[in-house]
Design a protein around this motif. Sequence first.
Motif, PDB file in Angstrom:
ATOM      1  N   GLN A  82      14.049  28.150  24.087  1.00  0.00           N
ATOM      2  CA  GLN A  82      14.203  27.725  22.707  1.00  0.00           C
ATOM      3  C   GLN A  82      15.120  26.525  22.650  1.00  0.00           C
ATOM      4  N   GLY A  83      15.180  25.950  21.506  1.00  0.00           N
ATOM      5  CA  GLY A  83      15.997  24.767  21.309  1.00  0.00           C
ATOM      6  C   GLY A  83      17.463  25.038  21.552  1.00  0.00           C
ATOM      7  N   PRO A  84      18.273  23.976  21.529  1.00  0.00           N
ATOM      8  CA  PRO A  84      19.697  24.100  21.817  1.00  0.00           C
ATOM      9  C   PRO A  84      20.414  25.089  20.904  1.00  0.00           C
ATOM     10  N   GLU A  90       9.352  24.176  16.780  1.00  0.00           N
ATOM     11  CA  GLU A  90       8.235  24.056  15.841  1.00  0.00           C
ATOM     12  C   GLU A  90       7.187  23.088  16.384  1.00  0.00           C
ATOM     13  N   PRO A  91       5.916  23.337  16.075  1.00  0.00           N
ATOM     14  CA  PRO A  91       4.859  22.443  16.556  1.00  0.00           C
ATOM     15  C   PRO A  91       4.946  21.075  15.878  1.00  0.00           C
ATOM     16  N   PRO A  92       4.449  20.054  16.555  1.00  0.00           N
ATOM     17  CA  PRO A  92       4.515  18.702  15.998  1.00  0.00           C
ATOM     18  C   PRO A  92       3.470  18.480  14.917  1.00  0.00           C
ATOM     19  N   MET A 116       3.375  25.385  22.768  1.00  0.00           N
ATOM     20  CA  MET A 116       4.339  26.020  21.869  1.00  0.00           C
ATOM     21  C   MET A 116       4.539  27.494  22.222  1.00  0.00           C
ATOM     22  N   ALA A 117       3.467  28.178  22.567  1.00  0.00           N
ATOM     23  CA  ALA A 117       3.604  29.580  22.970  1.00  0.00           C
ATOM     24  C   ALA A 117       4.438  29.681  24.250  1.00  0.00           C
ATOM     25  N   THR A 118       4.217  28.769  25.184  1.00  0.00           N
ATOM     26  CA  THR A 118       4.969  28.780  26.444  1.00  0.00           C
ATOM     27  C   THR A 118       6.452  28.538  26.197  1.00  0.00           C
ATOM     28  N   VAL A 119       6.786  27.502  25.455  1.00  0.00           N
ATOM     29  CA  VAL A 119       8.206  27.170  25.267  1.00  0.00           C
ATOM     30  C   VAL A 119       8.927  28.156  24.361  1.00  0.00           C
ATOM     31  N   ASN A 120       8.190  28.841  23.498  1.00  0.00           N
ATOM     32  CA  ASN A 120       8.816  29.821  22.618  1.00  0.00           C
ATOM     33  C   ASN A 120       8.783  31.235  23.194  1.00  0.00           C
ATOM     34  N   GLY A 121       8.283  31.370  24.447  1.00  0.00           N
ATOM     35  CA  GLY A 121       8.286  32.669  25.111  1.00  0.00           C
ATOM     36  C   GLY A 121       7.317  33.664  24.536  1.00  0.00           C
TER      37      GLY A 121
END
Length: 167
Positions: A82-84, A90-92, A116-121
Amino acid sequence: MLRPEFAVKRLGERYDRAEVDEFVERILATANRTTTPSVTVEDLRSAAFRTPLLGPGYSAREVDDFLTDAENWLPDRPVVRQGPTGQRREPPLFTPVRLREGYSFEDVDEFVERVMATVNGEPVKRPVTVRELRKVQFTPVRLAEGYDVEEVDDWLDEAERWLTGQD
């Protein structure tokens, strides 16, 4: 755990067999917990292999699929990226273009959904790897609406930073 057998190809996308064999051995040792230091999910997602100039190599598709599956065997299975601030990414939103070359809505939307699914786990059938992100090619559209090429390419650079943990 059994060692995978990859198809050997003389043409097309292929990887250097010695490099793949060495990395697969490290993966199997990690999965069987017989080595230190071990291969991490980050290592899997950022793995890169040379393409033989002449001669045979392993099928790139088969190796990439194996590396994606191997994430499930490692002790440090995929973590939520997730982000910092610990919030979900969020998707672009890309600008549609019509009178100049763009990328196919369908191709980009499908790939963005997996990223997005990958980076958001989140659960995803085929998590996106850094290798795949670097090689992705979208269908260009010229006389129909598509997404702005520059915006999509810039976002791919950002997504690569997410996957490599540089953001």
